[in-house]
Design an enzyme around this catalytic site. Structure first.
Site, PDB file in Angstrom:
ATOM      1  N   ARG A 184      18.428  14.943  12.210  1.00 53.09           N
ATOM      2  CA  ARG A 184      18.529  16.304  11.692  1.00 53.09           C
ATOM      3  C   ARG A 184      19.764  16.505  10.809  1.00 53.09           C
ATOM      4  O   ARG A 184      19.895  17.525  10.144  1.00 53.09           O
ATOM      5  CB  ARG A 184      18.556  17.301  12.868  1.00 53.09           C
ATOM      6  N   HIS A 209       0.851  -1.191   0.000  1.00 51.20           N
ATOM      7  CA  HIS A 209       0.000   0.000   0.000  1.00 51.20           C
ATOM      8  C   HIS A 209       0.888   1.242   0.000  1.00 51.20           C
ATOM      9  O   HIS A 209       1.677   1.460   0.918  1.00 51.20           O
ATOM     10  CB  HIS A 209      -0.890  -0.002   1.243  1.00 51.20           C
ATOM     11  N   ASP A 258      -1.966   3.908  -4.489  1.00 57.81           N
ATOM     12  CA  ASP A 258      -2.726   3.049  -3.575  1.00 57.81           C
ATOM     13  C   ASP A 258      -2.151   1.634  -3.474  1.00 57.81           C
ATOM     14  O   ASP A 258      -1.820   1.174  -2.386  1.00 57.81           O
ATOM     15  CB  ASP A 258      -4.204   2.987  -3.968  1.00 57.81           C
ATOM     16  N   LYS A 310      -0.359  10.751   1.018  1.00 58.23           N
ATOM     17  CA  LYS A 310       0.486  10.163  -0.037  1.00 58.23           C
ATOM     18  C   LYS A 310      -0.001  10.569  -1.427  1.00 58.23           C
ATOM     19  O   LYS A 310       0.795  11.003  -2.269  1.00 58.23           O
ATOM     20  CB  LYS A 310       0.494   8.626   0.095  1.00 58.23           C
TER      21      LYS A 310
END
Length: 313
Positions: free
Chosen positions: A245, A140, A179, A161
């Site tokens: 980071r 998915h 999908d 998404k």
């Protein structure tokens, strides 16, 4: 369950002529490796890979013609004896030996013939079997081609998404699947993704519905398949979670049997995900070229600290 291809499918794909053993056309092919039984024609069956498709070309049949009648019968009987052998294919339209026709019919082993050259047929059959027998899975997510990088965007339902994919398409990138992404692993452990036929070129946007990307944005906005080289995971921003980071931590995720680089992007209002994903794609390409900005910064920082320590001394 391991995938298999029927000999009848091979016959149909390459228009092979069935010489004998037609009752065995439902035999299964379980490996994409082929075998040219040259040593077997000489009588050496110690390591005979009987589970493979057997190809007999000009070299093998020329040597076979030099054998005595007794040897010819014995070699072909042994070559056709295993029920694991899917089929035997004679190439270049050569005449099929009577012994091979006889034992193929007796053992219900398909004896086939092609007009193609041996090397060409071997390459094409191998490619066909690799595609059909390759391990597959469905994930998915959304698959896009961003600056030539196959990016699989994953995350929980409703995280954004498809909306991110739409923005990427508007910015000139290409959609492969939305999908559901069908993923195939090749023999060299590369992953290739495509869309199921039913939803190919379609994108679902909540509040708008299903749109056809090719119709709206043109043929340049879509691709049918793409090699997956980077996974981007979208997740809701967690206040108490420490996110990388600097970019020094290189995560991976396993799809089928292949490890793929993973980038986790926290999602919260105000973040332009499409731009971040574009930067992730460009940064991945730079790393592949040996340019790692995080590593360069760390090295400079270490050198600066070392200089300051020397000055203090």
């Amino acid at each position: 369950m391991a995938k298999k291809v029927r000999v009848s499918e091979l016959v149909q794909q390459f228009q092979l002529e069935v010489i004998s053993g037609e009752h065995g056309l439902r035999r299964a092919i379980a490996t994409d490796d082929l075998n040219r039984p040259g040593l077997e024609m000489a009588g050496y069956f110690e390591y005979h890979p009987e589970e493979r498709v057997q190809l007999l070309g000009r070299t093998e049949l020329a040597f076979f013609a030099m054998l005595t009648a007794e040897e010819r019968k014995e070699r072909m009987e042994r070559l056709c004896s295993s029920e694991e052998t899917p089929c035997i294919v004679v190439t270049r339209g050569l005449e099929v030996p009577e012994e091979l026709i006889h034992f193929g019919q007796e053992k219900n082993l398909p004896i086939l013939r092609s007009n193609m050259a041996t090397t060409i047929l071997s390459s094409r059959i191998t490619g066909f079997l690799e595609r059909r027998l390759a391990p597959t899975t469905t994930i998915h997510g959304v698959l896009c081609d961003v600056y030539g990088v196959g990016m699989l965007i994953t995350g929980s339902s409703g995280i954004g998404k498809s909306e991110t994919a739409l923005e990427l398409v508007k910015r000139g990138h290409r959609l492969i699947a939305d999908d559901a992404v069908e993923i195939r692993q090749t023999s060299d452990f590369q992953l290739h993704g495509s869309a199921p036929e039913l939803i190919r070129h379609l994108l679902e946007i909540r509040g708008v519905g299903i749109i056809n990307v090719m119709t709206l944005f043109g043929a340049g906005a879509i691709r049918n398949n793409k090699r997956i080289t980077l996974v981007v995971k979208l997740e809701a921003w967690q206040q108490d979670k420490q996110y990388d980071r600097l970019g020094l931590d290189e995560e991976t995720t396993k799809i089928i049997d292949t490890d793929i680089p993973l980038v986790t992007i926290p999602v919260r209002p105000g973040r332009n995900l499409a731009v971040i994903i574009e930067v992730a794609a460009m940064n991945y390409r730079l790393k592949q070229m040996g340019l790692n900005a995080a590593l360069q910064f760390t090295n400079k920082l270490t050198a600066t600290i070392a200089e300051d320590m020397d000055d203090m001394d």
